[in-house]
Write a protein that holds these residues in place. Structure first.
Motif: not given
Ligand code: CUA
Length: 165
Positions: A111, A146, A148-150, A154, A157
């Protein structure tokens, strides 16, 4: 025959062109990847470190998941865990002007831990505790997002830091 040798000369030119072209592409790809990792993953923010030494497992065990701990007269430690798809804790209160040390990790995938409107930006990595210190000089609401692609949520977040006077 002359036709045949002309063909060979031409083939050789093409071969040289493509060997050179592939080398150039490899170099550009390497430079691009390095830049992406260093720049976009936030590894260049000035005040943080990642703990990856042999003492990391015991420190992980002592990691106070989701807690805000007062560590001095004007200092706080925030233990932040990213999970798909929320931050724990998701709302914290800290006083204006206090030195906040964020200990950041992830319980699942990568993340991105970014506090909007500040230079704080690091990657939450499973099994690794990232550290960053920051002092808020304005009261009000700051969002942790966040970056960072999760996965599917996403974009949702988001946690909140409320800086009290
Ligand atoms: Cu967590 Cu994107």
């Amino acid at each position: 025959s002359p036709l045949e040798s002309a063909f060979h000369a031409s083939a050789e030119r093409h071969e040289r062109f493509w060997i050179f072209g592939v080398l150039v592409m490899l170099v550009l790809l390497t430079i691009g990847t390095m830049f992406y990792v260093v720049h976009d993953y936030g590894l260049v923010t000035s005040t943080h470190s990642y703990a990856t030494d042999p003492q990391a497992p015991p420190r992980e065990a002592a990691f106070q998941d989701g807690k805000v701990v007062r560590t001095g007269p004007n200092a706080y430690a925030v233990y932040m865990v990213g999970r798909a798809w929320h931050w724990s804790p998701d709302v914290i209160h800290v006083p204006e002007g206090a030195e906040i040390t964020f200990y950041v990790t992830s319980a699942d995938v990568l993340h991105g831990f970014e506090i909007q409107g500040t230079p704080v930006n690091l990657t939450a990595v499973p099994g690794v505790v990232g550290t960053v210190k920051y002092t808020f000089h304005h009261t009000g609401l700051f969002r942790i997002i966040c970056n960072e692609y999760c996965g599917m949520f996403h974009h949702a977040m988001v946690a909140r830091i409320i800086v009290d006077p």
